[in-house]
Design an enzyme around this catalytic site. Structure first.
Site, PDB file in Angstrom:
ATOM      1  N   GLY A  74     -29.784  -7.458 -13.101  1.00  0.00           N
ATOM      2  CA  GLY A  74     -29.887  -7.620 -14.558  1.00  0.00           C
ATOM      3  C   GLY A  74     -28.698  -8.331 -15.172  1.00  0.00           C
ATOM      4  N   GLY A  87     -25.671  -8.288 -16.469  1.00  0.00           N
ATOM      5  CA  GLY A  87     -24.561  -7.341 -16.522  1.00  0.00           C
ATOM      6  C   GLY A  87     -23.475  -7.775 -17.486  1.00  0.00           C
ATOM      7  N   ARG A  88     -23.405  -9.063 -17.744  1.00  0.00           N
ATOM      8  CA  ARG A  88     -22.413  -9.527 -18.734  1.00  0.00           C
ATOM      9  C   ARG A  88     -22.948 -10.698 -19.539  1.00  0.00           C
ATOM     10  NH1 ARG A  88     -17.680 -12.669 -15.507  1.00  0.00           N
ATOM     11  NH2 ARG A  88     -18.901 -13.427 -13.748  1.00  0.00           N
ATOM     12  N   GLY A  90     -18.494  -6.226 -17.927  1.00  0.00           N
ATOM     13  CA  GLY A  90     -19.245  -7.081 -18.843  1.00  0.00           C
ATOM     14  C   GLY A  90     -18.437  -8.224 -19.426  1.00  0.00           C
ATOM     15  N   ARG A  99     -35.228 -15.915 -14.268  1.00  0.00           N
ATOM     16  CA  ARG A  99     -34.822 -16.227 -12.885  1.00  0.00           C
ATOM     17  C   ARG A  99     -35.889 -15.752 -11.902  1.00  0.00           C
ATOM     18  NH1 ARG A  99     -28.895 -15.482 -13.334  1.00  0.00           N
ATOM     19  NH2 ARG A  99     -28.442 -15.533 -15.553  1.00  0.00           N
ATOM     20  N   ASP A 159     -31.328 -14.235  -7.704  1.00  0.00           N
ATOM     21  CA  ASP A 159     -31.082 -13.922  -9.113  1.00  0.00           C
ATOM     22  C   ASP A 159     -30.343 -15.066  -9.803  1.00  0.00           C
ATOM     23  OD1 ASP A 159     -29.172 -12.790  -7.161  1.00  0.00           O
ATOM     24  OD2 ASP A 159     -27.924 -12.422  -8.914  1.00  0.00           O
ATOM     25  N   ASP A 167     -25.777 -20.229 -13.620  1.00  0.00           N
ATOM     26  CA  ASP A 167     -24.734 -19.329 -13.124  1.00  0.00           C
ATOM     27  C   ASP A 167     -23.652 -20.075 -12.364  1.00  0.00           C
ATOM     28  OD1 ASP A 167     -25.647 -17.132 -14.368  1.00  0.00           O
ATOM     29  OD2 ASP A 167     -26.026 -15.944 -12.582  1.00  0.00           O
TER      30      ASP A 167
HETATM   31  P1  AMP Z   1     -23.499 -13.271  -9.860  1.00  0.00           P
HETATM   32  O1  AMP Z   1     -23.998 -13.324  -8.438  1.00  0.00           O
HETATM   33  O2  AMP Z   1     -22.056 -13.531 -10.023  1.00  0.00           O
HETATM   34  O3  AMP Z   1     -24.325 -14.139 -10.740  1.00  0.00           O
HETATM   35  O4  AMP Z   1     -23.674 -11.764 -10.390  1.00  0.00           O
HETATM   36  C1  AMP Z   1     -24.482 -10.795  -9.790  1.00  0.00           C
HETATM   37  C2  AMP Z   1     -24.699  -9.635 -10.719  1.00  0.00           C
HETATM   38  O5  AMP Z   1     -23.465  -9.041 -11.081  1.00  0.00           O
HETATM   39  C3  AMP Z   1     -25.411  -9.952 -12.016  1.00  0.00           C
HETATM   40  O6  AMP Z   1     -26.286  -8.894 -12.300  1.00  0.00           O
HETATM   41  C4  AMP Z   1     -24.278 -10.014 -13.017  1.00  0.00           C
HETATM   42  O7  AMP Z   1     -24.710  -9.741 -14.316  1.00  0.00           O
HETATM   43  C5  AMP Z   1     -23.344  -8.931 -12.489  1.00  0.00           C
HETATM   44  N1  AMP Z   1     -21.950  -9.146 -12.907  1.00  0.00           N
HETATM   45  C6  AMP Z   1     -21.074 -10.066 -12.444  1.00  0.00           C
HETATM   46  N2  AMP Z   1     -19.878  -9.942 -13.060  1.00  0.00           N
HETATM   47  C7  AMP Z   1     -19.988  -8.906 -13.929  1.00  0.00           C
HETATM   48  C8  AMP Z   1     -19.101  -8.274 -14.857  1.00  0.00           C
HETATM   49  N3  AMP Z   1     -17.848  -8.678 -15.029  1.00  0.00           N
HETATM   50  N4  AMP Z   1     -19.592  -7.241 -15.589  1.00  0.00           N
HETATM   51  C9  AMP Z   1     -20.838  -6.814 -15.436  1.00  0.00           C
HETATM   52  N5  AMP Z   1     -21.720  -7.343 -14.587  1.00  0.00           N
HETATM   53  C10 AMP Z   1     -21.308  -8.389 -13.834  1.00  0.00           C
HETATM   54 MG    MG Z   2     -25.847 -14.308 -11.574  1.00  0.00          MG
END
Ligand code: AMP
Ligand code: MG
Length: 519
Positions: free
Chosen positions: A101, A103-104, A137, A201, A271, A281
């Site tokens: 989901g 997350g930020r 986040g 996505r 994702d 991303d």
């Molecule tokens: P990514 O592969 O970096 O796109 O991130 C994978 C997952 O981690 C996604 O669900 C993002 O929303 C979550 N995520 C990455 N960094 C953070 C953060 N600093 N705070 C909260 N969720 C994060």
């Molecule tokens: Mg991501």
């Protein structure tokens, strides 16, 4: 800017999370959750994309107003905005990871501009959501600069991508362990507002499928087709099949562009693949300096190197097989899904052939030209040659008197150049004969090559230099780099410094040769 028109279709048409209180949780049966950005201490606009602002309907006075930094720093909402975070899962490095989901990322709403285009505005780094798992986040300045610049650079290169409207410093520190060595330190925080017609996505479909929630899966597919693929008609399986085939074709075109310009995404988890075939991303991505199909910028990927440059086309295919698997409950058999996957192969081959013709300056490319390109790539790899400089300068080779002289500056290592000089000369002779056979007018050939082989790309060390300056309080390097990257195919007199080989000091420096996911 109070007159912007919002039409928040995703919220209106898809089920939301009944829980509205804050807190990390598993969310079932819903595509989105209500969430407000967490206010920040001192939002300050560091940079913006003038094109994107105008496209959305912001005047330059809007952008310069304190209210703009407040809104895009997460401290205020415009009339019509309804912030939310969405629910998705994904396969990370080949393994199913369950619910992930936003997350930020917090979407503010869907703008419909004067031209009738739909643009979702999404803050990245605006505070925790129900999907933040164990993280905060937030986002640091360095990764936000990288996302902001690369989104716009890719757009100007003609690569399908999400866009960036703004880069806002939060005035608050964010603690990160950049090297994962236990030495966490505070870094300046920032928020990018990214913009796209849709942020859906592959993982949005995988999550309800993984939970056996076919009703939600079907609602999401129907919604996505209606909102994001309105040109598709028909119904039932025929419509779903046409839609999946188009997703496959768009993904193929996107990845073929990546290979053409030397972009390595770095985290091609499902994702992180957009249903619209947009690059999305921007994390530990990188640009190829010396041509190396085995290079990955992502330190987390250093062992398996799953997301290495040369593997991107097959990883995208694998990701599409995951999407096909998720969609299979909507189909009676596998034929339509297999046809979509075949469409990927065909579309990739066609796009790659077209890129080969354009990069080499040929009217059309055939089988023999594909082989010519393959031989060249092997040489570029073996002799450590800069990909961008080589292809840009290839237009300067005289087909009547081919020589390595106009290409000499693309080599990183003189000894390797000398060792491979004979092979390069043999290749150039073959290439020159092929170009002569085409009999294209020289100026037209040059223009064709220049339009496919950028002079300027967002080399890792260039972004890092802008970051180092911005961390010292001077964001002008970001704006300058953005301005250079607005016209990547034009020679820009006075800006030669942005079109050089990676300097030696950058070969092993963090941020210049390798990136961690810590952002
Ligand atoms: P990514 O592969 O970096 O796109 O991130 C994978 C997952 O981690 C996604 O669900 C993002 O929303 C979550 N995520 C990455 N960094 C953070 C953060 N600093 N705070 C909260 N969720 C994060
Ligand atoms: Mg991501």
């Amino acid at each position: 800017m109070n007159a912007l028109r919002f039409d928040n279709a995703l919220l209106r048409d898809l089920p939301g999370d009944p829980v509205t209180a804050p807190g990390v949780r598993q969310v079932h049966g819903a595509v989105w959750s209500d969430v407000a950005p967490t206010p920040v201490a001192a939002p300050r606009l560091l940079a913006h994309s003038a094109e994107m602002a105008a496209r959305l309907g912001f005047s330059e006075a809007d952008v310069a107003s304190p209210a703009f930094a407040e809104v895009f720093g997460g401290n205020a909402l415009l009339p019509g905005m309804q912030p939310f975070a969405t629910n998705y899962g994904g396969h990370q490095f080949g393994h199913w990871a369950g619910q992930l989901g936003d997350g930020r990322a917090i979407s503010l709403g869907e703008v419909v501009n004067a031209a009738g285009e739909r643009w979702e505005l999404q803050l990245k780094g605006a505070g925790p959501t129900p999907y933040s798992r164990t993280a905060d986040g937030r986002a640091v300045l360095r990764s936000s600069i990288r996302e902001f610049l690369c989104s716009e650079a890719m757009h100007h290169l003609g690569v399908p991508t999400t866009r960036a409207l703004s880069l806002v410093a939060t005035g608050e520190p964010v603690v990160r362990d950049m090297f994962y060595d236990g030495r966490a330190r505070p870094e300046p925080g920032a928020i990018v507002c990214r913009v796209a017609p849709s942020f859906i996505r592959f993982g949005h479909f995988e999550l309800p499928a993984s939970r056996g929630d076919v009703a939600l899966l079907r609602r999401l597919v129907d919604f996505c087709i209606r909102r994001d693929f309105p040109h598709l008609s028909g119904d039932g399986e025929a419509l779903y099949g046409a839609w999946f085939a188009e997703v496959c074709a768009r993904t193929a075109v996107m990845v073929a562009h990546w290979q053409r310009v030397g972009f390595v995404h770095g985290v091609m988890n499902t994702d992180n693949l957009s249903i619209l075939g947009l690059t999305i991303d921007y994390g530990p991505y990188g640009w190829i300096d010396d041509y190396d199909p085995d290079w990955t910028p992502n330190t987390t990927d250093a062992n398996g190197r799953r997301y290495r440059f040369g593997w991107q086309p097959k990883v995208a295919y694998w990701n599409l097989t995951r999407l096909a698997h998720a969609l299979s409950p909507l189909f009676d058999g596998v034929d339509a899904l297999n046809a979509g996957l075949t469409r990927y192969m065909d579309a990739y081959a066609a796009a790659d052939l077209d890129a080969t013709a354009r990069k080499l300056g040929l009217g059309e490319a055939g089988e023999a030209d594909v082989e010519l390109m393959r031989e060249l790539q092997q040489l570029l790899h073996a002799a450590e040659v800069d990909m961008t400089l080589w292809f840009r300068a290839l237009a300067e080779v005289d087909p009547d008197a081919p020589s390595l002289a106009p290409l000499a500056h693309a080599f990183y290592d003189d000894a390797k150049r000398d060792a491979h000089a004979a092979s390069f000369e043999a290749w150039l002779a073959q290439y020159a004969a092929r170009v002569r056979a085409d009999a294209m007018e020289p100026a037209a050939r040059r223009a064709r090559m220049h339009a496919a082989n950028p002079r300027y790309v967002l080399r890792n060390y260039l972004a890092q230099q802008a970051i180092d300056r911005a961390e010292q309080g001077d964001a002008s390097g970001v704006t300058e780099l953005l301005d250079v990257m607005r016209r990547p195919y034009d020679d820009q007199p006075g800006r030669e410094a942005f079109a050089q080989r990676r300097p030696d000091w950058a070969r092993t420096k963090a941020g210049c040769s390798m990136l961690s996911c810590s952002s």
